[in-house]
Structures are given as structure tokens and as C-alpha cells.
Design an enzyme around this catalytic site. Structure first.
Site, PDB file in Angstrom:
ATOM      1  N   ASP A   1     -34.802   9.609  -4.533  1.00  0.00           N
ATOM      2  CA  ASP A   1     -35.377   9.628  -5.864  1.00  0.00           C
ATOM      3  C   ASP A   1     -34.632   8.616  -6.734  1.00  0.00           C
ATOM      4  OD1 ASP A   1     -35.178  11.285  -8.784  1.00  0.00           O
ATOM      5  OD2 ASP A   1     -37.137  11.276  -7.814  1.00  0.00           O
TER       6      ASP A   1
ATOM      7  N   ASN B   1     -38.901   3.230 -17.542  1.00  0.00           N
ATOM      8  CA  ASN B   1     -40.248   3.019 -18.090  1.00  0.00           C
ATOM      9  C   ASN B   1     -40.240   3.050 -19.613  1.00  0.00           C
ATOM     10  OD1 ASN B   1     -41.754   2.636 -15.757  1.00  0.00           O
ATOM     11  ND2 ASN B   1     -42.177   4.800 -15.490  1.00  0.00           N
TER      12      ASN B   1
ATOM     13  N   HIS C   1     -43.741   0.125 -18.473  1.00  0.00           N
ATOM     14  CA  HIS C   1     -44.243   0.533 -17.160  1.00  0.00           C
ATOM     15  C   HIS C   1     -44.373  -0.636 -16.182  1.00  0.00           C
ATOM     16  CE1 HIS C   1     -45.001   4.785 -17.931  1.00  0.00           C
ATOM     17  NE2 HIS C   1     -45.218   4.405 -19.176  1.00  0.00           N
TER      18      HIS C   1
ATOM     19  N   ASP D   1     -42.752  -0.735 -12.527  1.00  0.00           N
ATOM     20  CA  ASP D   1     -43.454  -1.128 -11.296  1.00  0.00           C
ATOM     21  C   ASP D   1     -42.656  -2.155 -10.506  1.00  0.00           C
ATOM     22  OD1 ASP D   1     -45.513   0.581 -11.938  1.00  0.00           O
ATOM     23  OD2 ASP D   1     -46.933  -1.001 -12.510  1.00  0.00           O
TER      24      ASP D   1
ATOM     25  N   GLU E   1     -41.529   8.143  -8.238  1.00  0.00           N
ATOM     26  CA  GLU E   1     -40.343   7.374  -7.890  1.00  0.00           C
ATOM     27  C   GLU E   1     -39.592   7.993  -6.713  1.00  0.00           C
ATOM     28  OE1 GLU E   1     -38.899  10.476 -10.802  1.00  0.00           O
ATOM     29  OE2 GLU E   1     -40.694   9.280 -10.601  1.00  0.00           O
TER      30      GLU E   1
END
Length: 172
Positions: free
Chosen positions: A69, A77, A82, A86, A112
Site C-alpha cells: 500500500d 492527490n 490526481h 496517477d 493504491e
């Protein structure tokens, strides 16, 4: 899959056969891969994990399930946007894919989270591999449009082929 005699011909059937094979590969990719990271998607990971369990029970070999994780991903973010999140996901995916090459497989489990399977591996070996991966992660800088950041991951590891897939994931 089109018959070889169709694909080897030198007429319009060859083009049709090649187009069918290209379409088949494209559909397979759409079904099995995560669009953002190009890793296996959750459905593929679940299928592969079931197959790995069956194979390892049959042959008496071991494997380790790792759930990874990205730490504090929401703040990435929120701070950088965002699109930057990405980019981080894509970079981490490439790093994980390179890391696990020929040792198992990796997929995007969700958001994630990533699922990694180390095949023919003990718990101690998995810990060593993850330690090496953590060093690589610490040395990686993610270049974003609005800055640079470093990212860490938290890992949960389970090496128990007697468990069912959902139990392995929950325990990891």
C-alpha cells in the site's frame, strides 16, 4: 485462434486472420490489465492467486502473498493533484514490475494497493526481497509537473498455501 493455414495464406483471408488475432490480443489486454498501470487487474490477480494456491498445494511448493500500500497516497492527490497521483501509481507499478520480474507476478489490487506473489519463496526470502525493494523505493524520486516527491510503501506478507485467497489477502 485462426488456423495456421489461414494466417499463412497470401490473400484477403490472411488479413482477416491477422486482424482477428490482433483483436483477440487487444481484448485479452483490456480484460486482464489495469488501464493506468498496465499491471494485472484485481480480477486477473484473483484468478492467478487461485491457480498459484492450487499448483503449490499439488506440488508442495511455497509462495508468499504480499499486499503493498502506498503510504499517505491521499495526501499526494490532495497536495499535487490526481494527475500527479496517477504518475506516482505508474512509476510504482514499473518499479514493482521490474522488481518481481521472473520471481512471480504483481497486479493492482485497488486504488493504491498492489498484490505481489513471490513464487517458490519462503517468508525469510520474501522479507529479504522486500528489504531490497524498500531501498529502491527510498532511492526513487518521482518527478511531477509541480515538484518532486519520494514515496514509501507498507507491506503485509503471508506465506501459507493452506489459506484460501480471501484469507491470504485479509491476513496480509
Amino acid at each position: 485462434t485462426p488456423d495456421a493455414s489461414i494466417v499463412e495464406r497470401e490473400d484477403e483471408f490472411t488479413s482477416i486472420g491477422q486482424a482477428a488475432m490482433t483483436m483477440q490480443r487487444s481484448l485479452k489486454t483490456l480484460i486482464e490489465r489495469d488501464a493506468l498501470t498496465d499491471l494485472y487487474n484485481r480480477r486477473s490477480c484473483d484468478k492467478m492467486l487461485r491457480e498459484t494456491i492450487t499448483k503449490n498445494r499439488k506440488h508442495g511448493t511455497s509462495f508468499c502473498t504480499v499486499l503493498a500500500d502506498i503510504d499517505h497516497f491521499k495526501s499526494i492527490n490532495d497536495t499535487y493533484g490526481h494527475e500527479s497521483g496517477d504518475v506516482v501509481l505508474q512509476n510504482i507499478a514499473k518499479l514493482l514490475k521490474t522488481h518481481i520480474h521472473k520471481q512471480g507476478y504483481v497486479g493492482r489490487w485497488g486504488g493504491e494497493e498492489f498484490l505481489m506473489i513471490y513464487e517458490n519463496c519462503s517468508l525469510e526470502q520474501a522479507k529479504e526481497k522486500l528489504s531490497t525493494l524498500q531501498v529502491a523505493l527510498r532511492e526513487t524520486t518521482h518527478k511531477l509537473d509541480n515538484g518532486e516527491i519520494k514515496v514509501t510503501l507498507t507491506f503485509g506478507v503471508v506465506c501459507d498455501s493452506s489459506l484460501e485467497p480471501h484469507e491470504l489477502i485479509k491476513k496480509a
